[in-house]
Design an enzyme around this catalytic site. Structure first.
Site, PDB file in Angstrom:
ATOM      1  N   GLN A   1       0.841  -1.195   0.000  1.00 13.08           N
ATOM      2  CA  GLN A   1       0.000   0.000   0.000  1.00 13.08           C
ATOM      3  C   GLN A   1       0.876   1.245   0.000  1.00 13.08           C
ATOM      4  O   GLN A   1       1.253   1.765   1.044  1.00 13.08           O
ATOM      5  CB  GLN A   1      -0.936   0.009   1.207  1.00 13.08           C
ATOM      6  N   PHE A   2       1.171   1.744  -1.209  1.00 12.96           N
ATOM      7  CA  PHE A   2       2.058   2.894  -1.334  1.00 12.96           C
ATOM      8  C   PHE A   2       1.471   4.151  -0.701  1.00 12.96           C
ATOM      9  O   PHE A   2       2.197   5.086  -0.379  1.00 12.96           O
ATOM     10  CB  PHE A   2       2.433   3.146  -2.802  1.00 12.96           C
ATOM     11  N   THR A   3       0.162   4.195  -0.477  1.00 19.72           N
ATOM     12  CA  THR A   3      -0.443   5.394   0.097  1.00 19.72           C
ATOM     13  C   THR A   3      -0.029   5.632   1.546  1.00 19.72           C
ATOM     14  O   THR A   3      -0.255   6.723   2.079  1.00 19.72           O
ATOM     15  CB  THR A   3      -1.979   5.369  -0.012  1.00 19.72           C
TER      16      THR A   3
END
Length: 150
Positions: A78-80
């Site tokens: 989850q790059f966020t």
């Protein structure tokens, strides 16, 4: 690296209508490699999480690690989690995340460390649009950042 760990009674991840990973009791781990991270951070984080004692013992105290309850890990990239810039605006930036090729390599290494610890690991698909379903047990949610000083 950054991670959000949720103690779950069940969790699954679906991509394009197909379940790519599902677990019963265990940890849902949302994980992000940050710029400058290496295998060292992935190993440190995975080992810290695998030893995390947040399952209830016989007297109801959070005292047991994942291995003691035969739990599993559902690891979802989850790059966020790298979001920044919200102090001055409403649109987050993600430039602090590791480049995709590095992020994928570290995510896969992170998962391999859990497997080396003898834990069952299910995954999402790196960089895919995923739908995550979970039943947070407790709720118990813990945030980790290898760059933070405890």
């Amino acid at each position: 690296m950054r991670a959000v760990v949720q103690r779950v009674s069940e969790a699954s991840v679906t991509v394009d209508g197909r379940v790519t990973g599902a677990i019963g009791r265990g940890f849902l781990v949302l994980v992000c490699a940050m710029g400058g991270d290496s295998e060292k951070e992935a190993e440190k984080l995975a080992r810290k999480i695998s030893a995390l004692r947040i399952f209830k013992d016989e007297v109801g105290k959070m005292n047991l690690p994942l291995s003691a309850v035969q739990g599993s890990v559902l690891a979802v990239s989850q790059f966020t989690l790298a979001a920044q810039g919200m102090e001055s605006g409403n649109r987050p930036g993600f430039s602090h995340a590791a480049p995709p090729d590095v992020g994928q390599r570290l995510y896969e290494h992170f998962c391999a460390i859990f497997r080396a610890e003898g834990l069952a690991v299910e995954t999402g698909i790196f960089a895919a649009d995923m739908q995550v379903d979970l039943v947070n047990d407790g709720p118990v949610t813990i945030l980790f950042d290898t760059a933070a000083k405890d």
